[in-house]
Design a protein around this motif. Structure first.
Motif, PDB file in Angstrom:
ATOM      1  N   ALA A 151      35.966  57.223  40.228  1.00  0.00           N
ATOM      2  CA  ALA A 151      35.575  56.191  41.192  1.00  0.00           C
ATOM      3  C   ALA A 151      35.318  54.860  40.497  1.00  0.00           C
ATOM      4  CB  ALA A 151      34.330  56.645  41.959  1.00  0.00           C
ATOM      5  N   SER A 152      34.673  54.899  39.327  1.00  0.00           N
ATOM      6  CA  SER A 152      34.394  53.660  38.606  1.00  0.00           C
ATOM      7  C   SER A 152      35.676  53.028  38.065  1.00  0.00           C
ATOM      8  CB  SER A 152      33.414  53.922  37.461  1.00  0.00           C
ATOM      9  OG  SER A 152      33.930  54.852  36.536  1.00  0.00           O
ATOM     10  N   LEU A 153      36.612  53.848  37.596  1.00  0.00           N
ATOM     11  CA  LEU A 153      37.875  53.304  37.104  1.00  0.00           C
ATOM     12  C   LEU A 153      38.649  52.612  38.220  1.00  0.00           C
ATOM     13  CD1 LEU A 153      39.126  56.119  34.683  1.00  0.00           C
ATOM     14  CD2 LEU A 153      38.201  53.875  34.079  1.00  0.00           C
ATOM     15  N   VAL A 154      38.728  53.283  39.373  1.00  0.00           N
ATOM     16  CA  VAL A 154      39.420  52.664  40.508  1.00  0.00           C
ATOM     17  C   VAL A 154      38.697  51.388  40.940  1.00  0.00           C
ATOM     18  CG1 VAL A 154      40.077  52.970  42.925  1.00  0.00           C
ATOM     19  CG2 VAL A 154      40.372  54.854  41.320  1.00  0.00           C
ATOM     20  N   GLY A 155      37.368  51.443  40.993  1.00  0.00           N
ATOM     21  CA  GLY A 155      36.606  50.273  41.405  1.00  0.00           C
ATOM     22  C   GLY A 155      36.722  49.117  40.436  1.00  0.00           C
ATOM     23  N   ILE A 156      36.729  49.401  39.130  1.00  0.00           N
ATOM     24  CA  ILE A 156      36.854  48.338  38.129  1.00  0.00           C
ATOM     25  C   ILE A 156      38.195  47.629  38.262  1.00  0.00           C
ATOM     26  CG2 ILE A 156      37.149  47.923  35.655  1.00  0.00           C
ATOM     27  CD1 ILE A 156      34.983  50.038  35.172  1.00  0.00           C
ATOM     28  N   VAL A 157      39.263  48.407  38.378  1.00  0.00           N
ATOM     29  CA  VAL A 157      40.599  47.806  38.493  1.00  0.00           C
ATOM     30  C   VAL A 157      40.734  47.034  39.805  1.00  0.00           C
ATOM     31  CG1 VAL A 157      43.056  48.304  38.653  1.00  0.00           C
ATOM     32  CG2 VAL A 157      41.645  49.545  37.007  1.00  0.00           C
ATOM     33  N   TYR A 158      40.327  47.665  40.891  1.00  0.00           N
ATOM     34  CA  TYR A 158      40.495  47.057  42.210  1.00  0.00           C
ATOM     35  C   TYR A 158      39.593  45.833  42.371  1.00  0.00           C
ATOM     36  CZ  TYR A 158      41.208  46.944  47.288  1.00  0.00           C
ATOM     37  OH  TYR A 158      41.537  46.582  48.576  1.00  0.00           O
ATOM     38  N   GLY A 159      38.308  45.991  42.087  1.00  0.00           N
ATOM     39  CA  GLY A 159      37.387  44.873  42.236  1.00  0.00           C
ATOM     40  C   GLY A 159      37.653  43.764  41.253  1.00  0.00           C
ATOM     41  N   GLY A 160      38.041  44.134  40.019  1.00  0.00           N
ATOM     42  CA  GLY A 160      38.370  43.105  39.043  1.00  0.00           C
ATOM     43  C   GLY A 160      39.574  42.290  39.462  1.00  0.00           C
ATOM     44  N   ALA A 161      40.585  42.963  39.995  1.00  0.00           N
ATOM     45  CA  ALA A 161      41.778  42.248  40.456  1.00  0.00           C
ATOM     46  C   ALA A 161      41.455  41.331  41.630  1.00  0.00           C
ATOM     47  CB  ALA A 161      42.862  43.252  40.844  1.00  0.00           C
ATOM     48  N   ALA A 162      40.625  41.817  42.554  1.00  0.00           N
ATOM     49  CA  ALA A 162      40.263  40.999  43.718  1.00  0.00           C
ATOM     50  C   ALA A 162      39.457  39.775  43.303  1.00  0.00           C
ATOM     51  CB  ALA A 162      39.472  41.847  44.716  1.00  0.00           C
ATOM     52  N   ASN A 168      32.016  51.055  46.266  1.00  0.00           N
ATOM     53  CA  ASN A 168      30.765  50.554  45.697  1.00  0.00           C
ATOM     54  C   ASN A 168      31.014  49.862  44.361  1.00  0.00           C
ATOM     55  OD1 ASN A 168      29.364  51.744  47.860  1.00  0.00           O
ATOM     56  ND2 ASN A 168      29.172  53.679  46.759  1.00  0.00           N
ATOM     57  N   TYR A 169      31.836  50.478  43.526  1.00  0.00           N
ATOM     58  CA  TYR A 169      32.139  49.894  42.221  1.00  0.00           C
ATOM     59  C   TYR A 169      33.037  48.669  42.363  1.00  0.00           C
ATOM     60  CZ  TYR A 169      30.137  54.154  40.368  1.00  0.00           C
ATOM     61  OH  TYR A 169      29.274  55.176  40.064  1.00  0.00           O
ATOM     62  N   ALA A 170      33.938  48.703  43.325  1.00  0.00           N
ATOM     63  CA  ALA A 170      34.819  47.561  43.522  1.00  0.00           C
ATOM     64  C   ALA A 170      34.037  46.315  43.924  1.00  0.00           C
ATOM     65  CB  ALA A 170      35.870  47.889  44.596  1.00  0.00           C
ATOM     66  N   ARG A 171      33.067  46.463  44.801  1.00  0.00           N
ATOM     67  CA  ARG A 171      32.293  45.309  45.250  1.00  0.00           C
ATOM     68  C   ARG A 171      31.412  44.760  44.131  1.00  0.00           C
ATOM     69  NH1 ARG A 171      32.202  44.330  50.659  1.00  0.00           N
ATOM     70  NH2 ARG A 171      30.246  43.197  50.427  1.00  0.00           N
ATOM     71  N   VAL A 172      30.796  45.661  43.361  1.00  0.00           N
ATOM     72  CA  VAL A 172      29.967  45.210  42.239  1.00  0.00           C
ATOM     73  C   VAL A 172      30.832  44.506  41.195  1.00  0.00           C
ATOM     74  CG1 VAL A 172      28.517  45.980  40.319  1.00  0.00           C
ATOM     75  CG2 VAL A 172      28.190  46.955  42.586  1.00  0.00           C
ATOM     76  N   MET A 173      31.977  45.107  40.884  1.00  0.00           N
ATOM     77  CA  MET A 173      32.859  44.509  39.886  1.00  0.00           C
ATOM     78  C   MET A 173      33.370  43.153  40.352  1.00  0.00           C
ATOM     79  SD  MET A 173      34.005  45.044  36.898  1.00  0.00           S
ATOM     80  CE  MET A 173      35.224  44.277  35.816  1.00  0.00           C
ATOM     81  N   ARG A 174      33.724  43.054  41.602  1.00  0.00           N
ATOM     82  CA  ARG A 174      34.209  41.775  42.123  1.00  0.00           C
ATOM     83  C   ARG A 174      33.147  40.688  41.991  1.00  0.00           C
ATOM     84  NH1 ARG A 174      33.036  39.372  46.973  1.00  0.00           N
ATOM     85  NH2 ARG A 174      34.517  37.743  47.688  1.00  0.00           N
ATOM     86  N   SER A 175      31.919  40.996  42.389  1.00  0.00           N
ATOM     87  CA  SER A 175      30.847  39.997  42.316  1.00  0.00           C
ATOM     88  C   SER A 175      30.577  39.568  40.877  1.00  0.00           C
ATOM     89  CB  SER A 175      29.573  40.545  42.954  1.00  0.00           C
ATOM     90  OG  SER A 175      29.092  41.666  42.243  1.00  0.00           O
ATOM     91  N   MET A 176      30.642  40.528  39.935  1.00  0.00           N
ATOM     92  CA  MET A 176      30.428  40.190  38.528  1.00  0.00           C
ATOM     93  C   MET A 176      31.560  39.332  37.982  1.00  0.00           C
ATOM     94  SD  MET A 176      27.508  41.361  37.739  1.00  0.00           S
ATOM     95  CE  MET A 176      27.659  40.928  36.002  1.00  0.00           C
TER      96      MET A 176
END
Length: 270
Positions: A81-92, A144-152
């Motif tokens: 979940a964190s890997l998917v969120g990091i890639v997805y949120g980071g890209a967004a 959850n991880y995507a949103r946190v990663m995006r904001s960071m």
């Protein structure tokens, strides 16, 4: 650890259960699937320290072996979940604009459903199995991880050192992985540590409902479900329930400690 006692306690508890899971074949007094119908519902005694269940299986042995599946389920859920969120949120966050808006609407679509309900629907549709349960948990957990990663990423990309890298001609790939990602990953680590306990709770909840590992596989949530069907024999549910409780609390204590460690303001106060 000297300054944060709860972090030390949580780390000790989690390491204890991880060690139990690793050496389960060496310390389990009985085979987890071995049945003895002459010893059904035996109370905790010298031969069976945690009693037996409805099929005469040793509860202590099943708790020890069940730690492997429960901990593995929580770890794999958090990792994927964190890997998917990091890639997805980071890209967004890095792309911004319309791409960011569209990608975040998808996150909100997934998050609009209650986590446990959506996981139950996916697990039921795919069929009860360990893989399907893990897949369902990853699907409901990655936003959850995507949103946190995006904001960071949005916060970090406006810093001066990122602008300096751009002015020096660094590629977008290098800027993201060399400048933005290392300075954004701290929040993901804290979230992952705290979520580990929550993942074990959700995994056990799905198993309790019969959507996790198929019987007779020993798993904490399924064992609590078996105990709920025989409430007068309290030991069947209490001991796996203690495993779920202590592991989830330990993970939350570690998460709080990691937050204090990785937050510069809190670290300065310490």
């Amino acid at each position: 650890m000297r300054q944060n006692k709860l972090f030390a306690v949580g780390l000790t508890v989690c390491l204890f259960w991880v060690a139990i899971a690793l050496i389960a074949p060496l310390i389990a007094p009985y085979e987890p699937l071995a049945q003895d119908m002459t010893a059904r519902f035996a109370k905790p005694c010298r031969e069976h320290l945690c009693g037996t269940d409805s099929l005469g299986r040793d509860v202590l042995s099943r708790v020890i072996w069940g730690s492997r599946i429960s901990i593995e389920g929580g770890v794999l859920t958090i990792i994927f979940a964190s890997l998917v969120g990091i890639v997805y949120g980071g890209a967004a966050g890095f792309a911004g604009g319309l791409v960011d808006e569209i990608m975040m609407r998808l996150c909100e679509l997934v998050q609009s459903f209650p986590t446990i309900i959506l996981a139950m629907v996916i697990s039921t549709a795919l069929g009860p199995s360990l893989f399907h349960t893990l897949l369902a948990m990853v699907i409901v957990w990655w936003p959850n991880y995507a949103r946190v990663m995006r904001s960071m990423v949005i916060q970090v990309r406006s810093n001066e050192y990122v602008e300096a890298s751009k002015s020096l001609g660094a590629s977008s790939f290098r800027i993201f992985f060399k400048e933005i990602l290392p300075n954004s990953i701290g929040a993901i680590i804290v979230l992952a540590t705290v979520d580990f306990g929550n993942a074990i709770l959700l995994f056990s909840g799905l198993s309790f409902l019969g959507l996790g590992s198929p019987p007779p596989t020993p798993e904490w949530g399924a064992m609590v479900s078996d105990g709920a069907a025989a409430l007068t024999n309290w030991w069947i549910a209490v001991f796996p329930g203690l495993g779920i409780l202590t592991m989830s609390m330990g993970a939350n204590f570690i998460g709080d400690g990691m937050r204090d460690l990785l937050d510069p303001k809190l670290r300065k106060e310490i």
